[in-house]
Structure formats: structure tokens, C-alpha cells
Scaffold this active site. Structure first.
Site, mmCIF file in Angstrom:
data_model
loop_
_atom_site.group_PDB
_atom_site.id
_atom_site.type_symbol
_atom_site.label_atom_id
_atom_site.label_comp_id
_atom_site.label_asym_id
_atom_site.label_seq_id
_atom_site.Cartn_x
_atom_site.Cartn_y
_atom_site.Cartn_z
ATOM 1 N N MET A 51 0.820 -1.206 0.000
ATOM 2 C CA MET A 51 0.000 0.000 0.000
ATOM 3 C C MET A 51 0.857 1.261 0.000
ATOM 4 O O MET A 51 0.564 2.234 -0.706
ATOM 5 C CB MET A 51 -0.903 0.005 1.235
ATOM 6 C CG MET A 51 -1.822 1.193 1.327
ATOM 7 S SD MET A 51 -3.260 1.052 0.259
ATOM 8 C CE MET A 51 -4.341 0.099 1.342
ATOM 9 N N GLU A 52 1.922 1.259 0.782
ATOM 10 C CA GLU A 52 2.711 2.474 0.945
ATOM 11 C C GLU A 52 3.557 2.824 -0.274
ATOM 12 O O GLU A 52 3.613 3.994 -0.671
ATOM 13 C CB GLU A 52 3.617 2.344 2.180
ATOM 14 C CG GLU A 52 2.876 2.309 3.506
ATOM 15 C CD GLU A 52 2.277 3.652 3.895
ATOM 16 O OE1 GLU A 52 2.560 4.659 3.225
ATOM 17 O OE2 GLU A 52 1.523 3.686 4.882
ATOM 18 N N THR A 53 4.239 1.844 -0.833
ATOM 19 C CA THR A 53 5.201 2.166 -1.914
ATOM 20 C C THR A 53 5.138 1.213 -3.106
ATOM 21 O O THR A 53 6.057 1.216 -3.915
ATOM 22 C CB THR A 53 6.646 2.147 -1.370
ATOM 23 O OG1 THR A 53 6.965 0.821 -0.911
ATOM 24 C CG2 THR A 53 6.842 3.146 -0.240
#
Length: 269
Positions: free
Chosen positions: A129-131
Site C-alpha cells: 500500500m505504501e510504496t
């Protein structure tokens, strides 16, 4: 493994000094025009809080980050429904790739779960999700982004401590004046803000240093963060279960929290 939590003593002491010297705190602003004057004032506070020459020089080299301000004032995706949010963020792809990554790095994730109690699916879902699994970790100068948000009046209360932490990380060689991260100054594979990197960062690959751009360090640090926030080993993490509360500590947006829990369960199944 080597933890950076020992560095928090200096950071906490610095924060105390800031509170004690509130009367001469640097003046925030909402446009670029006052940034240089604020930076000079803040440098005095940083020096009084124990920041060394490396950190002060890095602060002096920062510039007002217009893209950071634009991003901060135009956040929209968290207003979507859960289904729309998951579609836009590519949840199906995260789950599909996440299962493969779990198998490929089974030894690391098993080791982290034994130490911190956090299952692989949660760490992998956050990473995706983040990167996008490290495919995009940012395009902004970390210190300029954090300093700009500390200067901006609407965000200074929250980001001042993160700026002090970023300068401490710079003093200790964890980041540099040229470090690149996300628009709000987040670092590495799972996008740690500097204050959280300082407090929860751990060396996951055993080389004796913290590097959140390193996959193993980022996974270990994320697991440590969740553990320190109260993760209960062996307990569930779906909405209504004990560890969902801990997922809430990672991100304040409800759709994000629910998406992580749903994807993690699919990856772990």
C-alpha cells in the site's frame, strides 16, 4: 539487531527544551516569504536542543517545498468508499504479488513474526500500500519537506517534533541532507516519518545500521512499530478483533485501516 530507540533520550530532551523556550519559538507562516527567517530562528532552537553541526548544516540547505504544501492541502483518496479506495490502490495486485513475496522471503517473515508477533500479511499489505513494494519511495527532499511542514502554520504543531527527529537522524548518519522520500518527508519502503524512524527503527539485516530503504530494515522496523503499539501475538486483526486497534495506529484513515486488514488476511490465507 540494533535499535535506534536509545537515540530518543536526546530527542525527548530536545523536545523538552522546545517547550521550555516556547516564548522564542520560530514564527510559522503560510507562504514561502517567511521561510528563510523561520529557518534561522529554528536553527537556534535546534542548536539549543542539542542538534550538531551536521544537522544544522542540513537544515540551512533546505528550501520551501511547494509540492509538499500542494500535496498536503489536496488529499482526496481517503474520502472514497472502501471499495473505491481498494480499487484505486490496486488491492487485487497487492494481494497477488504479496503472496509471492511472502513465499520468496519466508525465512525473514518467520523470523520477524517470532520476534515481534506480527504476521507476514500485515507487513506485506502495508509495504504494498505504501510504496508498491518499494517501486516508488518518493521524489522529494526529506528535510525540505519536513522543514516546510514544520514551518507551515496549519501543520507546525505536528511536524516540529518530526523535524527535530530528522535533524537527529542526520547527525547520526541515518539520513543525509540529500535523502529522498515522500512529499511529507516519509522514509523508505513503508514510509516512516522521521520521529517514528528514530523511535522504532531497527536494523533488520544485521549490518549494524538503520536504512529504511533496505527491505529487511523496513520490515523489521514496521513490525517493531506495531509490536510497540500493542500488537497481541496470535490474536486477530480484522475489524472488531484485538489487533485492528493497532492497525489504526499506523494510519488514521478508516478506509486505509480496513483495506490493510482485508488484504493482509488474503495474503496470509
Amino acid at each position: 539487531m540494533h535499535s535506534l530507540s536509545r537515540l530518543m533520550t536526546a530527542a525527548t530532551f530536545g523536545a523538552a527544551l522546545l517547550v521550555g523556550n516556547a516564548a522564542w519559538a520560530a514564527q510559522c507562516g503560510n507562504t514561502a516569504s517567511g521561510y528563510d527567517a523561520w529557518k534561522s530562528q529554528f536553527a537556534q532552537e535546534a542548536a539549543a536542543a542539542g542538534i550538531g553541526q551536521r544537522g544544522l548544516s542540513a537544515l540551512a540547505g533546505t528550501s520551501y517545498a511547494k509540492r509538499t504544501i500542494s500535496a498536503d492541502r489536496n488529499q482526496k483518496s481517503f474520502n472514497y468508499s472502501l471499495d473505491k479506495f481498494m480499487q484505486i490502490r490496486g488491492s487485487a495486485t497487492i494481494v497477488k504479488q504479496g503472496r509471492k513475496r511472502k513465499a520468496r522471503n519466508a525465512a525473514l517473515f518467520d523470523r520477524l513474526e517470532r520476534r515481534f508477533g506480527v504476521p507476514a500479511g500485515v507487513l506485506i499489505a502495508i509495504h504494498g500500500m505504501e510504496t508498491g513494494f518499494g517501486n516508488f519511495m518518493g521524489d522529494s527532499n526529506v528535510l525540505s519537506a519536513i522543514a516546510t511542514l514544520a514551518y507551515d502554520c496549519r501543520r507546525s504543531d505536528f511536524f516540529t517534533d518530526h523535524l527535530m527527529a530528522a535533524l537527529k537522524l542526520t547527525d547520526n548518519g541515518v539520513i543525509s541532507a540529500n535523502s529522498i522520500g515522500a512529499r511529507h518527508g516519509e522514509l523508505g519502503h513503508t514510509q516512516f516519518l522521521p520521529g517514528n524512524a528514530l523511535r522504532y527503527g531497527v536494523d533488520g539485516n544485521g549490518d549494524g545500521r538503520l536504512d529504511l530503504n533496505n527491505f529487511a530494515d523496513a520490515m523489521a522496523s514496521t513490525a517493531n512499530y506495531l509490536s510497540q503499539k500493542g500488537w497481541q501475538p496470535g490474536q486477530g486483526y480484522q475489524e472488531g478483533q484485538p489487533n485492528f486497534r493497532v492497525i489504526k495506529e499506523w494510519n488514521a484513515a478508516g478506509v486505509y485501516q480496513k483495506a490493510i486488514a482485508i488484504m493482509a488476511k488474503k495474503i496470509d490465507s
